[in-house]
Write an enzyme that holds these catalytic residues in place. Structure first.
Site, mmCIF file in Angstrom:
data_model
loop_
_atom_site.group_PDB
_atom_site.id
_atom_site.type_symbol
_atom_site.label_atom_id
_atom_site.label_comp_id
_atom_site.label_asym_id
_atom_site.label_seq_id
_atom_site.Cartn_x
_atom_site.Cartn_y
_atom_site.Cartn_z
ATOM 1 N N VAL A 84 21.422 -15.338 -31.458
ATOM 2 C CA VAL A 84 20.076 -15.296 -30.878
ATOM 3 C C VAL A 84 20.227 -14.936 -29.407
ATOM 4 C CG1 VAL A 84 18.013 -16.616 -30.289
ATOM 5 C CG2 VAL A 84 19.097 -16.931 -32.512
ATOM 6 N N LYS A 87 17.886 -15.020 -23.570
ATOM 7 C CA LYS A 87 16.606 -15.078 -22.855
ATOM 8 C C LYS A 87 15.477 -15.410 -23.824
ATOM 9 C CE LYS A 87 13.451 -12.706 -19.728
ATOM 10 N NZ LYS A 87 13.142 -11.480 -18.950
ATOM 11 N N CYS A 185 26.978 -9.487 -18.991
ATOM 12 C CA CYS A 185 25.973 -9.400 -20.043
ATOM 13 C C CYS A 185 25.929 -7.974 -20.599
ATOM 14 C CB CYS A 185 24.610 -9.800 -19.499
ATOM 15 S SG CYS A 185 23.250 -9.529 -20.658
ATOM 16 N N ASP A 192 28.934 -13.348 -16.368
ATOM 17 C CA ASP A 192 29.072 -14.560 -17.173
ATOM 18 C C ASP A 192 30.435 -15.163 -16.858
ATOM 19 O OD1 ASP A 192 26.620 -14.215 -18.586
ATOM 20 O OD2 ASP A 192 27.584 -12.768 -19.907
ATOM 21 N N ARG A 253 23.165 -20.326 -17.857
ATOM 22 C CA ARG A 253 22.218 -19.397 -17.240
ATOM 23 C C ARG A 253 20.861 -19.677 -17.870
ATOM 24 N NH1 ARG A 253 22.905 -13.173 -18.202
ATOM 25 N NH2 ARG A 253 24.858 -13.432 -17.057
#
Length: 278
Positions: A84, A87, A185, A192, A253
């Site tokens: 998933v 964001k 990312c 990251d 994040r």
């Protein structure tokens, strides 16, 4: 089939404060696994594992309209069809902010149903409420620290050829750790940061080459889960351990941290101990 560029990442998004499970954006795992030579036609995956998500910005209203807060932990199996997008996960969690829910059990069930549908397989959900916050502990992944090595680096993309092992000597059992894992990312290029632990049994892995290889992710663009699977497959193919487990703890994040674990031998699921950088 959904692709990362179709996700909310890197785009302006309206925050919904009423329950909206449709915000969750699944991405098939198969898309990146094919790059590693792992396809549905290849049969059983060479690893099993889980992705452990911790959600620190979870809030909702009780039936009288009073805000509630908690920390949620979601464990998704690595054999689920989808990941998933993070964001979309955050936007989904924020949709509870002004939603009345009849207790934590009802909230857990809603999360379980929605996230299981998005991942495509049953997930486990637990919630830590404020009365139990004091029981949460911090710690670090155990193992020999690779970062002690004084290495010279001249490339910052993953280079599997750096991975070597002594196949002429007796097998060893080792646990190695580095705090120098950094990737970007897949969509936005934002950094990251992570700590990675590699446990193995087999020919002794040359540590300097392993550290250089891990630092090589510094300009590499992939999601957390995909990086860990790439590390696992590169070490497995290049060094040929009989047993291998790779576990990464990534810094959070947007109120979420993602901690993928992949293994080919039974060790029990890894602990969910938050590191100092998380």
């Amino acid at each position: 089939m959904t692709t990362p560029d179709q996700s909310p990442l890197g785009k302006s998004s309206a925050y919904q404060s009423q329950y909206a499970p449709e915000l969750l954006f699944p991405i098939p795992r198969a898309q990146k696994r094919e790059e590693l030579g792992l396809t549905a036609d290849s049969g059983t995956m060479p690893f099993f594992g889980v992705d452990i998500w911790n959600a620190y910005e979870l809030s909702w209203l009780n039936m009288r309209g009073k805000p509630q807060v908690a920390i949620a932990t979601i464990t998704a199996p690595s054999d689920s069809p989808n990941i998933v997008e993070s964001k979309s996960f955050k936007l989904y969690l924020n949709s509870f902010n002004q939603t009345r829910v009849a207790g934590t059990d009802a909230l857990v069930e809603l999360l379980r149903q929605d996230l299981s549908a998005a991942f495509g397989s049953p997930v486990h959900v637990s919630i830590t409420t404020p009365d139990a916050f004091g029981s949460l502990k911090m710690g670090e992944l155990e193992g020999t620290l690779l970062d002690r090595l004084d290495v010279e680096i001249d490339q910052y993309l993953p280079s599997p050829h750096l991975l070597t092992a002594d196949h002429d000597a007796s097998p060893v059992e080792e646990t190695l750790v580095s705090h120098l894992l950094k990737s970007n990312c897949l969509v936005t290029g934002q950094p990251d940061w992570g700590t990675v632990q590699i446990r193995y049994v087999g020919p002794q892995i040359e540590q300097e080459g392993l550290l250089k290889y891990l630092i090589g992710f510094r300009e590499h663009n992939e999601f957390h889960e995909q990086c860990v699977e790439r590390i696992f497959m590169d070490v497995l193919r290049q060094c040929k351990p009989t047993k291998l487990a790779v576990y990464a703890r990534y810094t959070r994040r947007g109120g979420l941290d993602i901690n993928p674990w992949r293994a080919n031998f039974s060790t029990g699921k890894p602990g969910n101990l938050r590191t100092a950088r998380q």
